[in-house]
Each structure stands twice: as structure tokens, then as C-alpha cells.
Motif scaffolding. Sequence first.
Motif, PDB file in Angstrom:
ATOM      1  N   THR A 146       0.821  -5.610  -1.195  1.00 13.90           N
ATOM      2  CA  THR A 146       0.718  -4.597  -2.245  1.00 13.90           C
ATOM      3  C   THR A 146      -0.669  -3.986  -2.256  1.00 13.90           C
ATOM      4  N   THR A 147      -1.689  -4.820  -2.292  1.00  9.04           N
ATOM      5  CA  THR A 147      -3.079  -4.397  -2.098  1.00  9.04           C
ATOM      6  C   THR A 147      -3.758  -5.448  -1.239  1.00  9.04           C
ATOM      7  N   ALA A 148      -4.786  -5.057  -0.541  1.00  9.53           N
ATOM      8  CA  ALA A 148      -5.501  -5.984   0.330  1.00  9.53           C
ATOM      9  C   ALA A 148      -6.964  -5.573   0.396  1.00  9.53           C
ATOM     10  N   PRO A 149      -7.889  -6.523   0.231  1.00 12.53           N
ATOM     11  CA  PRO A 149      -9.309  -6.176   0.288  1.00 12.53           C
ATOM     12  C   PRO A 149      -9.775  -5.861   1.699  1.00 12.53           C
ATOM     13  N   ILE A 150     -10.473  -4.748   1.841  1.00 13.68           N
ATOM     14  CA  ILE A 150     -11.158  -4.421   3.084  1.00 13.68           C
ATOM     15  C   ILE A 150     -12.609  -4.861   2.886  1.00 13.68           C
ATOM     16  N   GLY A 207     -14.001  -1.348   7.880  1.00 13.11           N
ATOM     17  CA  GLY A 207     -14.242  -2.638   7.259  1.00 13.11           C
ATOM     18  C   GLY A 207     -13.358  -3.671   7.911  1.00 13.11           C
ATOM     19  N   TYR A 208     -13.376  -4.883   7.368  1.00 12.71           N
ATOM     20  CA  TYR A 208     -12.624  -5.986   7.960  1.00 12.71           C
ATOM     21  C   TYR A 208     -11.410  -6.320   7.098  1.00 12.71           C
ATOM     22  N   LEU A 209     -10.256  -6.405   7.744  1.00 10.80           N
ATOM     23  CA  LEU A 209      -9.000  -6.700   7.061  1.00 10.80           C
ATOM     24  C   LEU A 209      -8.345  -7.884   7.766  1.00 10.80           C
ATOM     25  N   HIS A 210      -7.853  -8.836   6.959  1.00 14.71           N
ATOM     26  CA  HIS A 210      -7.239 -10.033   7.551  1.00 14.71           C
ATOM     27  C   HIS A 210      -5.803  -9.743   7.960  1.00 14.71           C
TER      28      HIS A 210
END
Length: 540
Positions: free
Chosen positions: A267-271, A312-315
Motif C-alpha cells: 500500500t505504501t513503502a518507505p524509500i 532512494g533505496y527500496l526493499h
Amino acid sequence: MLKEQILEVLMETEAQVSVSIKDMSRNQWVIRLNDTHKMPSASIIKLLIMIEAFCQVEEKKFQLNQSLTIPKQDQIPHSMTTDLEENTFQFVDLVQLMITVSDNTATNVLIDLLGFENINQRAEKLGLKETVLSRKMLDFKAAKEGRQNLTHGEDAIRMMELIVTEQAASPPMCRRMMDILFNQQDREMLRRFIPKKVKVAHKTGDLPNLNHDVGWVLLSDMSYLIGVFVNGAADNLEAKTIIGKISKLAYDYFSNQSPALALVKSTTAPIQLKPAPDSEMADEAIAGMVVSRLKDSGGGWHLIRTDYGYEGYLHQRHMIMDEERAAYWKERAQDVIIKASADVLAGPRYQYHVKQTLVRGSRIILTGRESEEWTEVERPGGDKGWIRKDFAQPYLYPTNDPSNGEEQLLRKKLVQTALSYQGSQYRWGGRTPIGLDCSGLTSISYLLNGLLIYRDAVLKETFLNPISLEEIKPADLIYFPGHIAMYIGGDKYIHSRASANGVIINSLNPEHGDYDGPLKESITGVGTIFRQKEAGEWVQ
């Protein structure tokens, strides 16, 4: 095709050539030719010395700003440290000189400080198979005795990859190493025939009839590692030309490749700013976003770039890594959620269970099936569910050209979109109704209306035209130090502010109760995406 092209280059020389090319976006080898063939390392060995230097700084054996004096007897002619007529340098300066201009005096001083044994033990810890430091630079006596510094292409690529993926040392130290490598001054090999604007972090090596270069090449939508070693060339010009030709072939190959795509499913994910769960959030991914993967950073983390150019970095737990699925979604997901939140239900009634809650900005596919006020949608993972028909609208592909819409109507829509976030909490890096920061509010309001602006609170003239405060109109943007707001008319502006814990409205008018004097006095600029000539033509 690339392999055949490289082999054609190799047919033109009698030199021994090693080629290693790895796609960092997909974490896949593309070419491996003779890369386990051991060769004199030349200055490629300095990569290992640099890694050991930063590791010993981490171990508190040295400090980056520690001053060191080079005795006259240790100075080698024609080194920059000698030509500068200086004998005192900071520790980090010696590392920079060793890498960027391959300074041999700086290298030998570092070898003495770090120790042969420690440097070679570091090679073992890094998993290097054939890399060994046996002598100092320009030690011709040792060379005659058969003591050579050795490596091969596979080891060189591994050293570079460990630095790029921030595994050679701590992430901060690896980033310092990358900064140094990006400042490499030798442009006669890997960079010989590729455009000057291309970012390359690399290290070169040079001995008579021998040249090496290994580096990380960062393109707009992908990146790759490349190492080319040439030994026994007719002369150094031939060796450098071979490296340059192969590098150009690799550049052309990757420039024509489709980017490595991934599809956001959460739904949302931190970058994140860094590839770590406790890192600062730089931006926020939303379900249905398609992102470009620039490199696999290890541990499930990927350096990504959004379609609006933010990195940025996304898992990977937040992504579907299937490139065909991502490309399909990019083409077919033509609608977007416009309500603050939308439950995707198992059937077209409220009584069905919730499969996922999507937020404003989530891209979806409408299947065409409808039932009264409900419409069926496809989610990123491929399964289907139902939402209310009025919860979605066609997705507008972003541009920074507002000329395809009537200005007053478009300004009104931008303001309405921003106002729809009233009551949302403040979230650093956020850009959804769950929580968003100041630039998240403005950028998503523009993005949902098909307009692209810079994601951060900086007035970039490539996106906006500077205007005076007296010229401001609704939907124009007001800039403050580290902050941004949208003007909504009537002297009012809307913004997401940490001190207010969310999205609020303030006034520019001292007579209004919501006037914020200190904030108004700190205004640094005003920008508009709308800018017309007197004749009414749009300009950017």
C-alpha cells in the motif's frame, strides 16, 4: 551480440585481454572473458589499499583528518605529493591522491602505515582469490626478484562491487570511497569514447604495454560494472584504445537496454536514503508505482528511481521483481485512486472482506466488469477485487508542460487536490493521506493532475519559473528555507508542517487570525509552472 562485438575488437590485437561486465540493475553477469587470468595489478591494487585504509579508520587506528608528514627520503619523483612541494597531508588526502591521480608516494606511505600483512588479510576477508600486494610502487629491485602485485578481472570487479553495494566497509566509509572514485582524473580508458556527462566511478592501472580500468557506470535507468585488463599490448596507446572501444560497446549495449523495472505492491513503502531499515525516509512509494532498479545493493535493498526522477533505496519485499509484469502494468494501469483510501473488496458489496486498502495515488487496472456502483480492478499482484466507481479516475502521465489544459481550471484542480489532504498528519518523506511532508503535499498534488515538479522544497528553474510575491496566483508555490507551500488564493496558503503535526492553512495577511509572520518574513522565492507571453503562448 555484445560478446561478438567484443571478440571482434580482440581479434585486432595479440595482447592478453580480460573483460568482465555485470548488470547491477539485474545482478547478472553479461560478459566474462579471461577474467580469472592472473595479471600484474598495476595501480588496481590501490583499490584494496583504499578499502583497508577506510577499514582502519573505522577501527580507530587512524582519523580521516589526521595530519601526516612525509619524510623527504620517501618522496618519489614526479608524484603530485612531491610536485606540490608539501610534506604534510591529511590521511584522507593521501587516499584521494592515491586513487584520483594514482600518486605513488601517497600509496607507499599508506602501505607503511597500514602494513602489508593487514592489506593482504583484507584481501582474504573480501573473498579475493588472486589479489596480493607483494611490493611497494616503483620498487624495481623487488620486481626484478619476481615480487609482483597481482590480481585478475574477477577480483577487481568484486572489489568495486563491494564498494558500490556498501559491503567493503561500513556504508558511510563506502560512500566516501565512491566519492573518491567518481573523481578519478584518468579519462583515457573506460571514459575514452563515452559521453563526458556519464557518471563513472573507477580506478585505472598503467605499466609499460599494460593498462587496466575497472569501474561502475551509472546511466539514467540502470548501472553496470565493467573491468577491462590488457597485458602485452604493442604500446600503451593500443591498450588504452582497446579498453576504450570495449567500454563504448558496453555503454551502447546498456543505453539500448530497457531499464530493469519493478512494480510496487505494498500500500505504501518507505524509500530510504540508505539501504537500511532504520535509515531516514526520503520519499514514499505507493502501490502500483513502476520504478527503475539501478543496482542491487544487497540484503534485499535496491537503489531505485521513480518515474519523477527521485532516487532512494527500496526493499524488495515491497516490490514485484518480475520485469514483464512491471512493463505490463506500466502500459495497462491507466487509472488511479483519488479517494483518501479505498478498500479493495472481494466482491461488489461492503459485506465482502477487504483484500487490500489502497490510498490516493495508487495506480490500478479497471477490468471492465461493473456491478451497479462498483467496478472490478486488478491489483499489482494480479488478483482482482472491487471498489466504488467514483474512487478512481484516469491516470494523467506527468509532464512539466501545462499547456494541454485551460489555466484557470487547472489551477482550481491543483488547489482542490491539495485541500483534499487537509487533516493528514505530518510524515517526513510521506506523500499519501496517511501522512506527508511539505514537498510531498505539493508534488503529489501536481502529479495527480499530470504535472511534474521537483520533489524537494527547492525552487528548480528547470521545473518552475520564478515570479514575485505580487504576481502570485492560486496553485503557485511559495518557498521558505527547507519548506514549501501552495498558494490557494485570498492570501491563504496550504502546507504540511511538522510543528503543526500535519496539513494546515495559514495566511500571508497580517490582519488574518492564521497569519504566520515569521514564516512570511522568511520567504525565499515564489514559483509557477504557468508562465505566459503577452500573446498568450506558453513558455517553460
